[in-house]
Write an enzyme that holds these catalytic residues in place. Structure first.
Site, mmCIF file in Angstrom:
data_model
loop_
_atom_site.group_PDB
_atom_site.id
_atom_site.type_symbol
_atom_site.label_atom_id
_atom_site.label_comp_id
_atom_site.label_asym_id
_atom_site.label_seq_id
_atom_site.Cartn_x
_atom_site.Cartn_y
_atom_site.Cartn_z
ATOM 1 C CE LYS A 189 -2.102 2.492 3.206
ATOM 2 N NZ LYS A 189 -3.050 3.110 4.137
ATOM 3 C CG ASP A 209 -5.437 4.354 1.013
ATOM 4 O OD1 ASP A 209 -6.527 4.777 0.560
ATOM 5 O OD2 ASP A 209 -5.225 4.161 2.219
ATOM 6 C CE LYS A 263 -8.069 6.785 3.521
ATOM 7 N NZ LYS A 263 -6.670 6.308 3.456
ATOM 8 C CG ASP A 317 -11.435 18.333 -6.379
ATOM 9 O OD1 ASP A 317 -12.348 19.135 -6.692
ATOM 10 O OD2 ASP A 317 -10.285 18.689 -6.099
ATOM 11 C CB THR A 372 -10.530 4.074 11.490
ATOM 12 O OG1 THR A 372 -9.262 4.668 11.236
ATOM 13 C CG2 THR A 372 -10.769 2.927 10.542
ATOM 14 N NE ARG A 412 0.763 1.597 13.237
ATOM 15 C CZ ARG A 412 -0.125 2.409 13.764
ATOM 16 N NH1 ARG A 412 0.278 3.350 14.597
ATOM 17 N NH2 ARG A 412 -1.396 2.297 13.477
#
Ligand code: C5P
Length: 247
Positions: free
Chosen positions: A39, A66, A68, A71, A130, A221
């Site tokens: 990613k 990614d 996102k 517009d 999130t 992570r």
């Protein structure tokens, strides 16, 4: 699983949340056996641009880009056409951009790739971040619960030409029930059993997320900060691939 890829891709997506391309390539290289897709998000793309995509593809990875996108429809369509040149496997757009914007994005990638023979990226919709909770939603004028808003946006995305959705572990099962088998679900917030949650508000194990209907798991992570990334990735991959479909 909503779609099959040739050759089949492993379900772990490694999140390269760093501005340093060399560091990103090093950690990705250590899990080459367990991970087919990396990613690249706003951080790495802003720091290194298309070079990050090109290098990681040369290293043999597929790219989940990614960004996102959100517009006006015309601008997102133009951005999608430009990003098709990099041939990412998946590209995210923000469903809060609305139906017209998503339809414009879908038409743009189909048009561009039809004209050029480039591989069409899968469009993946992002619903509610999130970092949002009930209060955050209320403050931007949405009176509904996070789940209601996620489900509304998920259906809108399905009906607007998106190929899949990003779903947190809290949402994967209800979204899968709502949108059916046709959409790809990509789930972050995945942790091996007993691991620390970092800043993820809700986490699931690989087995739980896959059981709930995820197709791909985004993991950062737990792998990138481990002394033994390949071992962690291998054990998460093994858990993810002993999957059931009874949800
Ligand atoms: O937490 P981890 O490092 O595994 O994060 C993997 C991905 O999950 C991140 O790249 C980000 O997109 C997403 N994430 C999230 N919510 C958080 C933290 C990370 O959705 N609180």
């Amino acid at each position: 699983m909503a779609m099959t890829f040739e050759p089949a891709l492993k379900p772990l997506i490694l999140a390269l949340d760093t501005p340093d391309l060399d560091a990103a390539r090093r950690i990705a290289g250590r899990v080459r056996e367990q991970v087919d897709i990396v990613k690249i998000g706003l951080q790495l793309f802003s720091a290194e641009g298309r070079v990050a995509i090109d290098r990681l593809k040369q290293d043999g990875f597929e790219v989940f880009l990614d960004l996102k996108l959100i517009d006006i429809p015309n601008t997102v369509a133009a951005a999608c056409r430009a990003l098709c040149e990099y041939e990412p496997l998946m590209l995210t757009v923000h469903t809060m951009g609305g139906q017209e914007m998503m339809r414009a994005a879908a038409a743009a990638v189909a048009g561009k790739c039809g004209e050029t023979g480039l591989r069409r990226p899968l469009l993946i919709g992002v619903t509610v971040l999130t970092s949002f909770d009930l209060l955050t939603l209320k403050k931007v004028g949405i009176p509904d619960s996070v789940e209601e808003e996620v489900l509304r946006l998920a259906v809108l995305a399905r009906d607007s030409g998106m190929d899949g959705l990003v779903t947190s572990p809290l949402e994967t099962l209800p979204v899968r029930r709502e949108v059916g088998e046709e959409m790809l679900l990509v789930t972050p917030g995945v942790r091996p059993k007993g691991a620390k949650k970092d800043d993820q508000k809700r986490v699931a194990s690989p087995r739980e997320a896959m059981r709930d209907g995820a197709d791909f798991l985004v993991v950062g992570r737990p792998i990138t900060t481990s002394e033994q990334p390949a071992e962690v990735a291998a054990s998460m991959l093994e858990e993810a691939t002993t999957r059931t479909t009874d949800y």
